[in-house]
Each structure stands twice: as C-alpha cells, then as structure tokens.
Design an enzyme around this catalytic site. Structure first.
Site, PDB file in Angstrom:
ATOM      1  CB  THR B  72      -0.950  -0.001   1.214  1.00  0.00           C
ATOM      2  OG1 THR B  72      -1.869  -1.087   1.060  1.00  0.00           O
ATOM      3  CG2 THR B  72      -1.719   1.301   1.330  1.00  0.00           C
ATOM      4  CG  ASN B 151      -6.113  -7.910  -6.166  1.00  0.00           C
ATOM      5  OD1 ASN B 151      -6.302  -7.239  -7.181  1.00  0.00           O
ATOM      6  ND2 ASN B 151      -6.740  -7.658  -5.042  1.00  0.00           N
ATOM      7  CB  CYS B 325      -7.272  -4.684   1.020  1.00  0.00           C
ATOM      8  SG  CYS B 325      -5.824  -5.685   1.272  1.00  0.00           S
TER       9      CYS B 325
END
Lengths: 380, 381
Positions: B72, B151, B325
């Site tokens: 991140t 992802n 996330c």
C-alpha cells in the site's frame, strides 16, 4: 559488551520476539479476511489495540497503528494540517524536534503553511509562555516533543497542554517516542490531541508504531487503500509486529516500576564520574531530564573519533540522534541550546535501558576516562 | 477438522526459513542502520545485501529499490510521488478499473488534488486493451499505472506491450506487482517498467514490509519525511529484521518459482476437474491461459457469495470473495463489475481460490469436493 545507545534503538525483549514468532506461525491471517483464519488475526489485533490503549490510559478507538515513529509524526502533522487548513495555516513547533517532525513541517511550509519554531533555553527546554506568545489567530497545530532525543530534556508538556486548553481550536501533538513506557504522561491531563510512539524504542520491533488520535479529531490519511485503521491508515496490518509492540510496552512499563530507581542511580554515577574528568562538559540538565539520556562533550575530540574509540572497548554510544548521525552537521539541539559549534561537534550521547547495570556504568565511566587520556596523549 | 487455507492472495504464512532469519536479526543484529558503531554498521550491511538481492530479482540496480512498510505504501508513494514531481508536465494519469484499492483510492486522492484520471476498462477476461491505452494517451499524461496481475481474478495485463507503447511517450510507467511478484518472471528493463510495487507478506515474507522499484533518473517526491534513510525518499528507521526476512522470502520464491508455477497450474486443473465430475455448474472468471498460476476465481450460478463464504469457512476452507483489503465488506467486487457489468449475477456468486505454501493436492481435491457439496446444497441439487 555495553550497549548505551538505547535511544537509537533497543534490543527486542525475548518475550517480544517469542510473541512475534507465535503470531506469525499460528495467526498469520489477514485481519480483513472474513474467514476464521482472518477472524483470529483480527481478534489479536483488537486485543493488542486494547492493551496499548489500557497501558496508555486512553480509549481503544484512539489508537492507530503505523509503521513507526516517523510515519506517526508525519501522519499527525500533515494529517491535521491538511484536514484543518480551513481554520488557518499557522503551525508552532520548537527548534529541537526530531527530523520527522521538522521535515514534515518543512514540507507543509512548501504547501503554503507558516511555521514558528520556538527557541529553547540553555537546558534545551521550551517555555510554555513562549509557545503562547507565538500563537496567532490562524494557528491550528502545536507540536512539541516530550523528551528530547539528543540531550534528554523533558519538555513542559502539561503546562503547554493546559495553556492550550484556552485555545480550543489549536490541536496539540506530542512526539512521545523517547518517553513512552519510561517517563509516562497522561494524555488527557496534558491536553494532548495526538501522540506518537515507536515500538523499537522500548524493546519492541522496528517497523511498528502507533499514533494516539483523541476521539473527535479527524485527520487526512497519508496512505490510501483498503481503509484499515478506521479509514486513517491503509495497508494490511502487521499483526505480529503490533502484538509484539503491545507486549514490549507492557514489559517496559512493568520493568519501570522496579528499574527506574536503579536507572537514575546509574545516570548519576555516570554524570558524577564524567564531571570529574578534565575537559568533559555534561549538557543534559541535572533537573528535568529523562533518567536515561546523558549528553556530554569531550573538549578537543570529534564525536565520531570518540565513539569509535569507545567501540574498541566494546562500549556503544552515539554521536547525536542515529537518524542524523550520517550527516556531519553538529547536533541541532545543542546549537539551539546556545552551545558553540565546536562543543556540539564533540557531543556524545549515552542512552540507557532497564537492562543496563551499575557495574556497566562504573566500568564504562572508567573506560571513558582512560580513552580520553589515551586520545589526548596521541593528539599531543 | 483440517483447515485448508486457500487465500494466499490475501496473505500468506511466513516460510519457516523466513521466521528463522527474522528472529536471528532481532536477537543478534538489532542495531539502527544509521548508527555509526558496529551494531549500526552490521545492520546497514544486512539492509544493503537484501537490497542487492531484491534488485537483482527484477533486473534492477541496488539504488533503485526503496523499502516501504508494504504494498500500500509503495503504491501510494509511486503514484503521489510521481504525480507531484511531474505536475509541471501535466496532470493527466491513466490507470484501470481493476486496480487494487491502494492504487484506486490513491487515484481518487489525486483527483481531489486536481489531477484527471482515466480508468481504462477491461474485457470479459479482465484484461485492458493496449489500443485503449494508446487512444487515451495525451500530451499531458504524466503517469500510467497498470497492475501486473490482478489480485482477484489472476488475469495478467499486457505489461510488455504497454512498456513498448510508453517507450515512445514521456509518461512514467508504474505497475503494482504485489500479486504477481514471486510467481511471474519480471525484468523491469525488458518490460519498460519505471516503477514497481512489491509486498513481502504475499510471498511468505513478513507483514509490514515492501519495496518500490524506481528507475534511475526518475524524480519522486517523498511522502514520509524525517531522517535521511532510503536516499531521502522514505524516512524512518529501517525495519532491518523484516527486510532480511523479505530477502529470504525472495530467494526462496525465485528458486522455487518454476516448480510452484507447475504445481499451482496443476491444482487449477484438479479443482476444475473435480467440480466437473461433481457436475457443478460453474464458470471461470478471467482466463486460464492468461493468468497467474495461483489465483482462480469461479462463479457458481444460483449461489450467493456471503452464504458460500460462511459455509466454506464452516467446512474449514478459507477462501475469499475478492480482495481482503476491502476491509471486511462483501460489497460486489469492482473487478468483477468491470468485467461483467453491475447487473451480472456473477458479481454476487463468485469465489476466489488462491494457492500457496503448505497446500497439497489432497487439500485441493478436498476443497473442491466441499465446494461442490455446498454448491449443491445451495442450489438444491
């Protein structure tokens, strides 16, 4: 081996490393995952947050985990400045802050903020009245460190915080990195709105830290992404590191109860012995300084030379703060205290932990004496 | 009940050798790399060695690697750092609709700051079109950020082709390789990549550590200020133990890349075959050919994702609906929406399986069987 550089970094406690291993092995999940393995990691994260909050006497919802002291300071300062810039664009700090505060503020200056760096007295202490004098109608933030990392002077945080209560629109940030666990402060009593701690300064792990943000204060995040940490700090939480930090804080606070007296004695021994040596000048004030930092100059020697000479005796001390010791510039704090550059260039910092012993202090003092003598002979 | 962890794209367990390396440093090399004494110098050496190995793994030079607190931060630093450094050349950025939130939300932040962002759409396999990119490139485009491999569905993006297009354009090229690194061969020079983000905890390294590759000569404004670490581009005491753990994880993943790729590809087949044998109605989201080997996303018509996840979890199988996330939410995946539209049933009945360390063929078979049972139950077959 005598490690006297605990303000640069500390050795993680054995139990801290054990915690890290246990969490990494058994609870490796991502706390944001919905399944059981993620749930367990989240549970640990929640517990660690509670523990840190309890140890600091604040609420769970006020603890935000970060990657360390530098990130916390950057987040606190830039996050509030950007959030509250509608109120004003003036920030007050001091001339002796850690670079992670000073540089963050300097960046804000480039964005159009104005800054007053309030000077300190010859003890390295800022006066709450001077801070108050610097306040303008557009001041939005005051950032003052709790314990100076280079000389150990304790700043009048409570006085400043109490004074600032008369100015409810000004936020108060405290860089508590050097004090956490060792010189406790009550964040609420001191009127602190934001407070920084760093795990590796109290025998936790590098790459872990936290920022206390008082309930009701909003800040603009530094990192965008998955909205972890209540939308304030994105990025998968370093669960093992966070649990380890909570443990380190608990152990440090525990050790303080039995160890603080001995630490003071050790510092006194070192101070007394150092003051007896011809050419040595101790810069750390006798009153109002942390019981674990002692800063002194040896006349005529550059600090680096002296650090390496002591290293040969297996004694580890430092020049100034580790973060600036690559630079050849003199200690910022000592210059701010009004010392001549030559003295600032020869400044040495001893910083203790609860693991250091009286024997080490006596031995080190003796070696320091010898080293000064030997170096003096070489140079003459 | 044996728990089967098939969510390695969310996070992965640390390799035992990584833990060993990390603990060794914590116990024996705890110095601050900025300290001038031997504790500091030893720590500095460890950081430099790790930097070398990480750099080599993508064909880069040591001074082109910046350590960060994770993927991140690397994405944030890349996007904001480039946007701010090059804003005098223009304020247009191109990215895609299927990026990780670390990129997407940073793009939003940049939009708030007055930048204009074009989000390229993807086809049904989740792939962006190079022609689309070409059409959207403008004189004031300063940055293109396209992830290496997605992802959620595993689709690989045409990184080399994009690199070629951008070789003729002044825009800087960033790729988020968090999910691809370690399983896809990456050479930043061959692919024309200027910046690349990597996270350790996706490749059996520690959480809280990552790196950003930045090509020599490219300007970057730092985000975190303080000491002069990382050549003034990222302040903060280096997380030495995790950096060394990261290095260990990189060494292992580079050594085992080929074998892992073969194994994971085979597992995809095992999973698919089993579902077929069980006569389950399913569709692969994405593509089997143009995908990373460890991620497979499957739609099960007639089910719903929340109930699926709960039931799979009760059966001891940890999978996910998409990115972990999106902090606990089961909002429809933005990736699937980009692929199929917001009205498609597939955005509400799809599951991501991702393979990794400690998985076995037996586990994959068992997971497939359990999945089949649950799907049958939910679809009343």
């Amino acid at each position: 081996m005598i490690y006297f550089d605990n303000s640069a970094t500390t050795k993680p406690y054995e139990e801290v490393v054990d915690s890290f291993v246990k969490v990494s092995t058994e609870y490796f999940g991502n706390p944001s995952s919905l399944h059981n393995i993620g749930g367990k990691a989240e549970q640990l994260l929640t517990q660690a947050r509670s523990q840190v909050a309890r140890l600091l006497n604040v609420k769970d919802s006020e603890i935000y985990f970060t990657s360390g002291g530098t990130e916390s300071n950057n987040l606190a300062i830039k996050g509030t400045a950007l959030m509250y810039r509608g109120r004003g664009r003036h920030i007050i700090s001091t001339t002796i802050e850690h670079p992670s505060v000073t540089e963050a503020i300097n960046q804000l200056e480039q964005l159009g903020f104005e800054v007053t760096f309030v000077p300190v007295d010859s003890d390295g202490r800022v006066d709450a009245k001077e801070i108050e004098k610097a306040i303008r109608h557009d001041t939005i933030l005051v950032s003052v460190m709790h314990i100076n990392n280079e000389v150990g002077t304790i700043q009048p945080i409570k006085e400043i915080g109490t004074m600032l209560k008369e100015y409810p629109k000004i936020l108060f940030h405290v860089d508590h990195v050097q004090g956490a666990g060792k010189v406790p402060i009550n964040f609420y009593d001191c009127g602190i709105d934001l407070c920084t701690i760093s795990g590796h300064k109290f025998h936790g792990l590098k790459g872990t830290g936290a920022l206390f943000i008082r309930d009701g204060i909003r800040i603009s995040p530094l990192l965008s992404g998955g909205n972890q940490e209540l939308n304030t700090r994105s990025g998968t939480e370093n669960v093992a590191g966070i649990v380890a930090m909570a443990k380190a804080l608990r152990l440090t606070i525990q050790k303080r109860e039995t160890g603080i007296h001995q630490m003071e004695v050790i510092k006194d021994i070192l101070r007394d012995e150092l003051e007896k040596i011809d050419g040595v000048k101790v810069h750390t004030p006798k009153e109002g300084s942390a019981p674990y930092i002692l800063n002194f100059s040896v006349r005529g020697f550059r600090a680096e030379v002296f650090v390496h000479a002591l290293e040969e005796q297996d004694i580890y001390v430092s020049t100034t703060s580790a973060c600036s010791s690559k630079k050849k510039s003199p200690s910022k704090t000592l210059i701010a205290m009004g010392l001549p550059e030559e003295e600032a260039n020869s400044a040495i910092r001893i910083s203790l932990s609860f693991e250091n012993t009286m024997e080490e202090a006596v031995y080190a003092a003796d070696k320091i004496k010898q080293t000064i003598k030997q170096l003096g002979e070489v140079m003459n | 009940m044996e728990r089967i962890y098939l969510d390695h794209a969310a996070t992965s367990p640390m390799h035992p050798k990584v833990i060993e390396a990390v603990v060794n440093v914590m116990n024996s090399n705890f110095g601050n790399p900025s300290s001038i004494h031997s504790f500091g110098r030893e720590a500095r050496l460890l950081v430099d060695e790790a930097r070398d190995i990480l750099a080599k793994s993508i064909g880069a030079k040591r001074n082109e690697i910046i350590f960060t607190s994770g993927g991140t931060e690397a994405d944030n630093l890349a996007l904001i750092g480039i946007a701010e450094a090059y804003k005098s050349n223009g304020k247009h950025i191109i990215s895609t609709e299927i990026e990780h939130h670390a990129v997407l939300n940073t793009c939003k932040e940049l939009e708030n700051r007055g930048y204009e962002v074009t989000y390229l759409p993807v086809d049904e396999t989740g792939k962006v079109s190079v022609d689309d990119l070409k059409k959207n490139l403008r004189d004031d485009t300063i940055l293109v950020s396209v992830m290496f491999g997605n992802n959620e569905v595993g689709t690989l993006q045409p990184i080399k082709e994009i690199g070629k297009v951008l070789a003729e354009h002044h825009a800087v090229f960033h790729t988020d390789a968090v999910q691809a690194y370690g399983l896809e061969k990456i050479n930043v020079n061959e692919a024309g990549i200027d910046l690349l983000s990597v996270s350790a905890h996706k490749i059996n390294g520690p959480k809280g550590i990552g790196f950003l590759y930045i090509r020599d000569g490219i300007k970057l404004l730092p985000r975190i200020f303080g000491g002069e670490q990382e050549r003034k581009r990222r302040a903060g005491t280096e997380n030495v133990a995790s950096i060394v753990g990261f290095k260990e994880a990189v060494i292992i993943s580079q050594q085992e890349m080929h074998a892992r790729r073969e194994k994971y590809r085979e597992w995809k087949n095992v999973l698919i075959k089993k579902l077929q044998v069980e006569e389950i109605d399913f569709r692969i989201n994405g593509s089997l050919e143009n995908a990373m080997p460890h991620v497979i996303n499957i739609s099960f018509p007639g089910t719903n994702v929340e109930a699926m996840l709960v039931n799979m979890d009760l059966s001891g199988i940890a999978v996910s609906s998409g990115s972990a996330c999106t902090a606990g939410s089961v909002d429809p995946s933005h990736v699937l929406v980009a692929m199929f539209g917001k009205d498609s049933a597939r955005i509400r009945n799809s599951i991501r399986f991702s393979f990794g360390l400690n998985n076995t063929t037996e586990q994959i078979e068992k997971a497939a069987l359990e999945t089949a049972k649950i799907v049958k139950r939910m679809t009343n077959k």
